[in-house]
Design a protein around this motif. Structure first.
Motif, PDB file in Angstrom:
ATOM      1  N   LYS A  11     -80.452   1.861 -14.039  1.00 35.68           N
ATOM      2  CA  LYS A  11     -80.274   0.944 -12.908  1.00 35.68           C
ATOM      3  C   LYS A  11     -80.206  -0.500 -13.387  1.00 35.68           C
ATOM      4  O   LYS A  11     -80.166  -1.420 -12.589  1.00 35.68           O
ATOM      5  CB  LYS A  11     -81.424   1.123 -11.922  1.00 35.68           C
ATOM      6  CG  LYS A  11     -81.415   2.481 -11.272  1.00 35.68           C
ATOM      7  CD  LYS A  11     -82.538   2.631 -10.287  1.00 35.68           C
ATOM      8  CE  LYS A  11     -82.480   4.037  -9.698  1.00 35.68           C
ATOM      9  NZ  LYS A  11     -83.456   4.280  -8.673  1.00 35.68           N
ATOM     10  N   ILE A  13     -79.029  -3.974 -14.439  1.00 36.87           N
ATOM     11  CA  ILE A  13     -77.886  -4.791 -14.034  1.00 36.87           C
ATOM     12  C   ILE A  13     -77.667  -5.861 -15.096  1.00 36.87           C
ATOM     13  O   ILE A  13     -78.595  -6.593 -15.443  1.00 36.87           O
ATOM     14  CB  ILE A  13     -78.132  -5.450 -12.665  1.00 36.87           C
ATOM     15  CG1 ILE A  13     -78.298  -4.382 -11.597  1.00 36.87           C
ATOM     16  CG2 ILE A  13     -77.002  -6.409 -12.322  1.00 36.87           C
ATOM     17  CD1 ILE A  13     -78.705  -4.924 -10.257  1.00 36.87           C
ATOM     18  N   THR A  14     -76.450  -5.933 -15.598  1.00 37.69           N
ATOM     19  CA  THR A  14     -76.113  -6.939 -16.607  1.00 37.69           C
ATOM     20  C   THR A  14     -75.477  -8.143 -15.933  1.00 37.69           C
ATOM     21  O   THR A  14     -74.552  -8.007 -15.131  1.00 37.69           O
ATOM     22  CB  THR A  14     -75.137  -6.362 -17.654  1.00 37.69           C
ATOM     23  OG1 THR A  14     -75.756  -5.236 -18.272  1.00 37.69           O
ATOM     24  CG2 THR A  14     -74.784  -7.393 -18.702  1.00 37.69           C
ATOM     25  N   ILE A  15     -75.996  -9.324 -16.271  1.00 35.14           N
ATOM     26  CA  ILE A  15     -75.399 -10.578 -15.814  1.00 35.14           C
ATOM     27  C   ILE A  15     -74.794 -11.256 -17.027  1.00 35.14           C
ATOM     28  O   ILE A  15     -75.481 -11.514 -18.014  1.00 35.14           O
ATOM     29  CB  ILE A  15     -76.440 -11.508 -15.160  1.00 35.14           C
ATOM     30  CG1 ILE A  15     -76.992 -10.883 -13.887  1.00 35.14           C
ATOM     31  CG2 ILE A  15     -75.808 -12.873 -14.864  1.00 35.14           C
ATOM     32  CD1 ILE A  15     -78.056 -11.709 -13.198  1.00 35.14           C
ATOM     33  N   GLU A 116     -79.596 -10.059  -4.036  1.00 29.13           N
ATOM     34  CA  GLU A 116     -79.065  -8.720  -4.356  1.00 29.13           C
ATOM     35  C   GLU A 116     -79.736  -8.124  -5.605  1.00 29.13           C
ATOM     36  O   GLU A 116     -79.634  -6.931  -5.855  1.00 29.13           O
ATOM     37  CB  GLU A 116     -77.555  -8.759  -4.542  1.00 29.13           C
ATOM     38  CG  GLU A 116     -77.103  -9.472  -5.806  1.00 29.13           C
ATOM     39  CD  GLU A 116     -75.594  -9.467  -5.980  1.00 29.13           C
ATOM     40  OE1 GLU A 116     -75.076  -8.495  -6.588  1.00 29.13           O
ATOM     41  OE2 GLU A 116     -74.951 -10.412  -5.515  1.00 29.13           O
ATOM     42  N   TYR A 117     -80.438  -8.952  -6.358  1.00 22.32           N
ATOM     43  CA  TYR A 117     -81.135  -8.482  -7.551  1.00 22.32           C
ATOM     44  C   TYR A 117     -82.605  -8.161  -7.268  1.00 22.32           C
ATOM     45  O   TYR A 117     -83.366  -7.901  -8.193  1.00 22.32           O
ATOM     46  CB  TYR A 117     -81.039  -9.526  -8.669  1.00 22.32           C
ATOM     47  CG  TYR A 117     -79.602  -9.821  -9.053  1.00 22.32           C
ATOM     48  CD1 TYR A 117     -78.894  -8.962  -9.882  1.00 22.32           C
ATOM     49  CD2 TYR A 117     -78.955 -10.952  -8.575  1.00 22.32           C
ATOM     50  CE1 TYR A 117     -77.577  -9.212 -10.223  1.00 22.32           C
ATOM     51  CE2 TYR A 117     -77.635 -11.217  -8.912  1.00 22.32           C
ATOM     52  CZ  TYR A 117     -76.951 -10.349  -9.735  1.00 22.32           C
ATOM     53  OH  TYR A 117     -75.650 -10.600 -10.064  1.00 22.32           O
ATOM     54  N   LYS A 120     -84.854  -5.284  -9.040  1.00 20.38           N
ATOM     55  CA  LYS A 120     -83.987  -4.584  -9.984  1.00 20.38           C
ATOM     56  C   LYS A 120     -84.201  -5.137 -11.394  1.00 20.38           C
ATOM     57  O   LYS A 120     -84.473  -6.320 -11.572  1.00 20.38           O
ATOM     58  CB  LYS A 120     -82.526  -4.744  -9.577  1.00 20.38           C
ATOM     59  CG  LYS A 120     -82.236  -4.065  -8.250  1.00 20.38           C
ATOM     60  CD  LYS A 120     -80.800  -4.171  -7.860  1.00 20.38           C
ATOM     61  CE  LYS A 120     -80.615  -3.469  -6.507  1.00 20.38           C
ATOM     62  NZ  LYS A 120     -79.353  -3.772  -5.918  1.00 20.38           N
ATOM     63  N   VAL A 122     -82.916  -6.618 -14.732  1.00 19.33           N
ATOM     64  CA  VAL A 122     -81.729  -7.413 -15.049  1.00 19.33           C
ATOM     65  C   VAL A 122     -81.731  -7.753 -16.538  1.00 19.33           C
ATOM     66  O   VAL A 122     -82.775  -8.064 -17.109  1.00 19.33           O
ATOM     67  CB  VAL A 122     -81.714  -8.721 -14.221  1.00 19.33           C
ATOM     68  CG1 VAL A 122     -80.576  -9.626 -14.631  1.00 19.33           C
ATOM     69  CG2 VAL A 122     -81.648  -8.414 -12.733  1.00 19.33           C
TER      70      VAL A 122
END
Length: 166
Positions: A11, A13-15, A116-117, A120, A122
């Motif tokens: 799950k 999330i890559t920024i 939205e993050y 989560k 990141v």
């Protein structure tokens, strides 16, 4: 035995700040050539140069105003230049290209809804091919930390933990 890509299935999330790089021509406008002996700004001469210069050549450019000599430039000079550049340039800043990139990233990051993050994990990608200033990473962390469950830096296979919610 089946090979499972745990990174792809996570799950996480890559920024990638590079995704928010604003494309466009960057132009450094150095006023040193408009100064008397490269050191003194004479208002009458400076205003004449401003009036005669073709400002349309900066259409849709990101413009950095600077003076590469040790001259002391009054604030109104950069303001005057901005008044003639404003109809053409996308953005005008005083300083160096680094200052422009910081401004552009700050502008972009201020527009993003980081909720939205929420809760989560990141990871902030570290390597980029475009100029991403250090301050963009710092601003990103400040924006995302209130939401993210955890924040790491680097790549999924070799990341550095930075923050974890308690």
């Amino acid at each position: 035995m089946e090979i499972v890509n745990r990174v792809a299935n996570s799950k996480l999330i890559t920024i990638d700040l590079e995704d928010w790089y604003q494309e466009g021509v960057r132009t450094v406008f150095d006023i040193q050539d408009w100064l008397f002996e490269g050191l003194l700004l004479r208002e009458k001469d400076f205003r004449a140069q401003v009036k005669e210069h073709d400002w349309s050549q900066y259409q849709d450019h990101f413009v950095v105003l600077t003076c590469s000599t040790d001259a002391i430039i009054p604030g109104w000079a950069y303001m005057l230049l901005t008044t003639v550049l404003a109809p053409y340039a996308k953005h005008v800043v005083v300083g160096a290209l680094k200052d422009l990139e910081e401004y552009l990233y700050q502008e972009k990051l201020e527009q993003i809804d980081f909720s939205e993050y929420k809760d989560k994990p990141v990871i902030v990608k570290g390597c980029s091919n475009k100029p991403v200033p250090e301050n963009a990473y710092i601003l990103l962390i400040q924006k995302i930390q209130p939401f993210a469950k955890s924040i790491m830096y680097g790549e999924a296979c070799s990341s550095v933990p930075l923050f974890k919610q308690k």
